[in-house]
Design a protein around this motif. Structure first.
Motif, PDB file in Angstrom:
ATOM      1  N   GLY A  29      51.684  34.207  28.359  1.00 27.62           N
ATOM      2  CA  GLY A  29      51.376  34.681  30.125  1.00 27.62           C
ATOM      3  C   GLY A  29      50.075  35.845  29.205  1.00 27.62           C
ATOM      4  N   HIS A  30      49.854  36.364  30.276  1.00 30.35           N
ATOM      5  CA  HIS A  30      48.892  37.411  30.028  1.00 30.35           C
ATOM      6  C   HIS A  30      49.444  38.906  30.843  1.00 30.35           C
ATOM      7  CE1 HIS A  30      46.767  34.718  27.653  1.00 30.35           C
ATOM      8  NE2 HIS A  30      46.558  35.356  26.248  1.00 30.35           N
ATOM      9  N   LEU A  31      49.048  39.709  29.698  1.00 30.51           N
ATOM     10  CA  LEU A  31      49.979  40.709  30.751  1.00 30.51           C
ATOM     11  C   LEU A  31      48.339  41.695  31.692  1.00 30.51           C
ATOM     12  CD1 LEU A  31      51.301  43.726  31.868  1.00 30.51           C
ATOM     13  CD2 LEU A  31      51.459  44.956  29.243  1.00 30.51           C
ATOM     14  N   ASP A  32      48.694  42.125  32.560  1.00 27.45           N
ATOM     15  CA  ASP A  32      46.973  42.792  33.206  1.00 27.45           C
ATOM     16  C   ASP A  32      47.979  44.606  33.453  1.00 27.45           C
ATOM     17  OD1 ASP A  32      45.443  44.432  34.413  1.00 27.45           O
ATOM     18  OD2 ASP A  32      44.133  42.979  35.665  1.00 27.45           O
ATOM     19  N   ALA A  33      47.701  45.667  32.252  1.00 26.87           N
ATOM     20  CA  ALA A  33      48.941  47.072  32.276  1.00 26.87           C
ATOM     21  C   ALA A  33      48.089  47.441  33.535  1.00 26.87           C
ATOM     22  CB  ALA A  33      48.629  47.483  30.940  1.00 26.87           C
ATOM     23  N   GLU A  34      46.479  47.222  33.807  1.00 30.43           N
ATOM     24  CA  GLU A  34      46.386  48.506  34.851  1.00 30.43           C
ATOM     25  C   GLU A  34      46.607  47.621  36.175  1.00 30.43           C
ATOM     26  OE1 GLU A  34      42.295  48.742  35.074  1.00 30.43           O
ATOM     27  OE2 GLU A  34      42.171  49.824  32.846  1.00 30.43           O
ATOM     28  N   ALA A  35      46.368  46.266  36.934  1.00 31.56           N
ATOM     29  CA  ALA A  35      47.014  45.849  37.981  1.00 31.56           C
ATOM     30  C   ALA A  35      48.459  45.601  37.702  1.00 31.56           C
ATOM     31  CB  ALA A  35      46.536  44.538  37.957  1.00 31.56           C
ATOM     32  N   GLY A  36      49.072  45.667  36.576  1.00 27.79           N
ATOM     33  CA  GLY A  36      50.936  46.356  36.740  1.00 27.79           C
ATOM     34  C   GLY A  36      51.541  44.360  37.567  1.00 27.79           C
ATOM     35  N   THR A  37      50.445  43.274  36.252  1.00 25.37           N
ATOM     36  CA  THR A  37      51.175  41.722  36.753  1.00 25.37           C
ATOM     37  C   THR A  37      50.853  41.258  34.944  1.00 25.37           C
ATOM     38  OG1 THR A  37      48.862  41.280  36.515  1.00 25.37           O
ATOM     39  CG2 THR A  37      49.470  41.706  38.893  1.00 25.37           C
ATOM     40  N   VAL A  38      52.060  40.245  35.520  1.00 25.13           N
ATOM     41  CA  VAL A  38      51.662  39.155  34.288  1.00 25.13           C
ATOM     42  C   VAL A  38      51.227  37.986  34.281  1.00 25.13           C
ATOM     43  CG1 VAL A  38      52.845  38.701  32.177  1.00 25.13           C
ATOM     44  CG2 VAL A  38      53.315  40.804  33.162  1.00 25.13           C
ATOM     45  N   ALA A  39      50.650  37.176  34.162  1.00 22.82           N
ATOM     46  CA  ALA A  39      50.036  36.146  34.513  1.00 22.82           C
ATOM     47  C   ALA A  39      50.986  34.649  33.742  1.00 22.82           C
ATOM     48  CB  ALA A  39      48.786  35.549  34.682  1.00 22.82           C
ATOM     49  N   LEU A  40      51.877  34.257  34.061  1.00 17.41           N
ATOM     50  CA  LEU A  40      52.013  33.114  33.223  1.00 17.41           C
ATOM     51  C   LEU A  40      51.455  32.103  33.382  1.00 17.41           C
ATOM     52  CD1 LEU A  40      54.732  31.346  32.680  1.00 17.41           C
ATOM     53  CD2 LEU A  40      55.249  31.057  34.777  1.00 17.41           C
ATOM     54  N   ARG A  41      50.918  31.834  31.926  1.00 19.40           N
ATOM     55  CA  ARG A  41      49.841  30.547  31.692  1.00 19.40           C
ATOM     56  C   ARG A  41      51.173  29.424  31.571  1.00 19.40           C
ATOM     57  NH1 ARG A  41      46.033  32.806  33.554  1.00 19.40           N
ATOM     58  NH2 ARG A  41      44.896  35.314  32.308  1.00 19.40           N
ATOM     59  N   GLY A  42      51.910  29.371  30.680  1.00 18.07           N
ATOM     60  CA  GLY A  42      52.286  27.969  30.792  1.00 18.07           C
ATOM     61  C   GLY A  42      54.003  27.701  30.176  1.00 18.07           C
TER      62      GLY A  42
END
Length: 285
Positions: A29-42
């Motif tokens: 996945g990918h980290l959005d450090a500013e939003a404090g989220t990790v989007a699981l891609r697969g």
């Protein structure tokens, strides 16, 4: 690295003897450090270690959390007279047959008193992890033997152990640490069909709920589709959920790095022969 594209984050639930029934599972996945989220891609699943290594080699950049030990206890290495340099020690270890390793480790344990058979790394106590020399229940010594040489072979950088100019960064992860924070000692997975109960399914759901809310010490929210959430909830072995937790632990390390920590959140002064599990505190809470 303001403005720079961040590398993907990977989480790996590892098996030293994978198969179609029990594959190595990698969440990415990918980290959005500013939003404090990790989007699981697969998720990726690998029935052989060669396929897993090829996948890691083909990705130009990643920060990965791998659920396998990266080192042996210093006490054991010193006792056996093995190299005290981490890379040399791991190369020596990789060159031994499992039967040789078992005999050496068993002799070490047999000479020690009950209750203190195994040597431990400093990180084991705060992380609550099994000693990396343990060859049964769970066989983490074989995980180290099978997995670490392949991570070395893909040219990964190992903060705290071996620094390389590499766009692939390998961190030792341990999903059980975060799971215990969320549900205590309740079991949430089993490879035994007879033990794949509704109570364990409910425990996995409770872990997922906390990850989605960011209600845990890593303070990162997991973003996942309904299908991905279903995969993690319904996989009674816990492999998909564990891979996602390792991915979050890797993302935590990457966020530390973005904040100026060259060690990706590992404590300064980490033993360069033993290493450290990412997100583990310096002492048990």
């Amino acid at each position: 690295m303001p403005g720079a594209a961040l590398p993907p984050v990977l989480g790996c639930d590892f098996s030293s003897s994978p198969s179609r029934r029990k594959p190595v599972v990698v969440a990415w996945g990918h980290l959005d450090a500013e939003a404090g989220t990790v989007a699981l891609r697969g998720f990726e699943r690998f029935a052989t270690l060669a396929q897993w290594q090829d996948f890691l080699q083909q990705q130009p950049a990643w920060v990965g959390g791998f659920d396998l030990p990266f080192a042996l206890p210093r006490e054991l290495v010193m006792h056996l007279g093995w190299p005290r340099d981490w890379q040399a020690c791991m190369q020596h270890y990789a060159g031994l047959e499992r039967s040789e390793i078992r005999a050496l480790f068993k002799a070490f344990c047999d000479a020690r008193p009950a209750g203190g058979k195994f040597a431990h790394r400093a990180t084991d106590w705060p992380a609550g992890s099994s000693p990396s020399m343990k060859w049964v229940n769970p066989p983490v010594a074989w995980m180290l033997h099978a997995g670490l040489p392949r991570l070395l072979a893909v040219g990964a950088d190992f903060p705290g152990l071996l620094r390389r100019e590499s766009s692939r960064v390998a961190l030792e992860a341990y999903p059980g640490m975060l799971a215990r924070e969320l549900i205590g000692r309740r079991s949430y997975k089993s490879d035994d069909r007879q033990r794949q109960t509704p109570e364990r399914t409910a425990a996995r759901q409770q872990v997922l709920d906390a990850l989605l809310q960011g209600a845990h010490s890593l303070q990162l929210r997991l973003l996942a589709s309904p299908a991905q959430l279903g995969s993690m909830r319904d996989d009674a072995s816990g492999d998909h959920l564990d891979a996602a937790i390792c991915m979050l632990q890797a993302a935590w390390g990457l966020r530390c790095h973005l904040q100026g920590d060259a060690l990706y959140g590992l404590p300064p002064g980490t033993d360069p022969l033993e290493g450290w599990i990412v997100t583990a505190p310096l002492s048990r809470a």
